[in-house]
Each structure stands twice: as structure tokens, then as C-alpha cells.
Design a protein around this motif. Sequence first.
Motif, PDB file in Angstrom:
ATOM      1  N   VAL A  14     -35.206  -8.728  -1.278  1.00 22.09           N
ATOM      2  CA  VAL A  14     -34.144  -8.861  -2.276  1.00 22.09           C
ATOM      3  C   VAL A  14     -32.813  -8.914  -1.541  1.00 22.09           C
ATOM      4  O   VAL A  14     -32.520  -8.059  -0.697  1.00 22.09           O
ATOM      5  N   TRP A  40     -21.700  -9.231  -8.308  1.00 20.62           N
ATOM      6  CA  TRP A  40     -22.912  -9.225  -7.492  1.00 20.62           C
ATOM      7  C   TRP A  40     -24.122  -9.608  -8.323  1.00 20.62           C
ATOM      8  O   TRP A  40     -24.250  -9.190  -9.467  1.00 20.62           O
ATOM      9  N   VAL A  41     -24.990 -10.421  -7.741  1.00 24.02           N
ATOM     10  CA  VAL A  41     -26.256 -10.802  -8.370  1.00 24.02           C
ATOM     11  C   VAL A  41     -27.380 -10.505  -7.371  1.00 24.02           C
ATOM     12  O   VAL A  41     -27.183 -10.629  -6.166  1.00 24.02           O
ATOM     13  N   SER A  42     -28.541 -10.115  -7.892  1.00 21.41           N
ATOM     14  CA  SER A  42     -29.696  -9.860  -7.038  1.00 21.41           C
ATOM     15  C   SER A  42     -30.578 -11.097  -7.011  1.00 21.41           C
ATOM     16  O   SER A  42     -30.867 -11.679  -8.052  1.00 21.41           O
ATOM     17  N   GLY A  53     -30.494  -5.970  -0.737  1.00 24.24           N
ATOM     18  CA  GLY A  53     -30.430  -5.253  -2.001  1.00 24.24           C
ATOM     19  C   GLY A  53     -31.704  -4.517  -2.361  1.00 24.24           C
ATOM     20  O   GLY A  53     -31.806  -3.949  -3.439  1.00 24.24           O
ATOM     21  N   ASP A  77     -28.702  -9.181  -2.299  1.00 29.01           N
ATOM     22  CA  ASP A  77     -27.611  -9.162  -3.269  1.00 29.01           C
ATOM     23  C   ASP A  77     -26.517 -10.087  -2.764  1.00 29.01           C
ATOM     24  O   ASP A  77     -26.122 -10.003  -1.588  1.00 29.01           O
ATOM     25  N   TYR A 115     -22.625 -11.685  -3.532  1.00 28.31           N
ATOM     26  CA  TYR A 115     -21.362 -11.677  -4.255  1.00 28.31           C
ATOM     27  C   TYR A 115     -20.992 -13.129  -4.465  1.00 28.31           C
ATOM     28  O   TYR A 115     -20.931 -13.915  -3.511  1.00 28.31           O
TER      29      TYR A 115
END
Length: 160
Positions: A75, A84-86, A106, A77, A79
Amino acid sequence: MSFDHDDLIRGATFRPLSEVPQLQLSSASVRFTATGAETAGEFGLFRYDMPAGPGGPSPHVHRTFSESFYVLDGVVDFYDGTGWVSAAAGDFLYVARNGAHAFRNGGDGPASMLILFAPGEPRERYFKELAEIAASGRTLSPDEWTEVWARNDQFAVEES
């Protein structure tokens, strides 16, 4: 419309994994899968492997190239300039020139991704410099980091 065979380029470039240069950074390893020099400046493609735990660059921009990320394992993460998105294996993030971005591991385990730079800026110079800093054990001041980043078209931005 037909193809002019005088323009034909015969052959392709093959490089087995055993010949792909690898560098150890303080919090990751990087493989120079295809450098800009090897692709006539069209793109650069690196594999970026992160161990478990946080780590990665703070939000920044590049003025002269776009950057794309494809998650292979784990995973990551990202920006994206607004938050922030995983991302998991198979997920993709494209960052245009001057696009704010950052990334970090992440998950609880290791993570790997491909990073594509277009055009093929000599980003290996930046990663070699990071590896040299990590190997030396030196701690750089904020001003010294700003100089390293500026030499390599990386400019810090505030997270919004």
C-alpha cells in the motif's frame, strides 16, 4: 498510409534484472530500470521498493517533467495536491509538471512501485546523491536539503 521502411529501427533494448543498477537509500531501494539516456530522453523508469514503516518525500513539485506511479505491491499513500489517497497493487497516479505530490508506505508491510519520468530527465543523478548522503551518515541541514532538491528540479510545497 504506408510505413516508410527507411525509418525502420531494427531491434529493441533488453536488460535482464541482473543488469539493472540498484541503489540503497536511507528508507528505500531504487532500481534504474530504464534511464533517460537509454531511452533517448523519452522517459525514465525506476522501481522503488520501500520497507514497512513510514518514509518518503514531503510534498513537492518538478518543473521540467511529469511523474507517474504504478503500485506493484503493498500500500502506497499518495499526496495528490489536495489530500492523501491510499493505493494498492494495480493503482496508478499521474502527476503533471508543477503538480504537487508526495508518497509514503501506507501499509504494515513492504511496498513497491514503478516511477516513470517523462521526458527522461537524468533523475538517477538525484537518487545517486541520496544514496551517497545515506551511506555517509551525514545529516543535512534544511538549507542543504533545499540545495540538493533545487539541483534536481525538486521544490518543496506546503501540504494543503
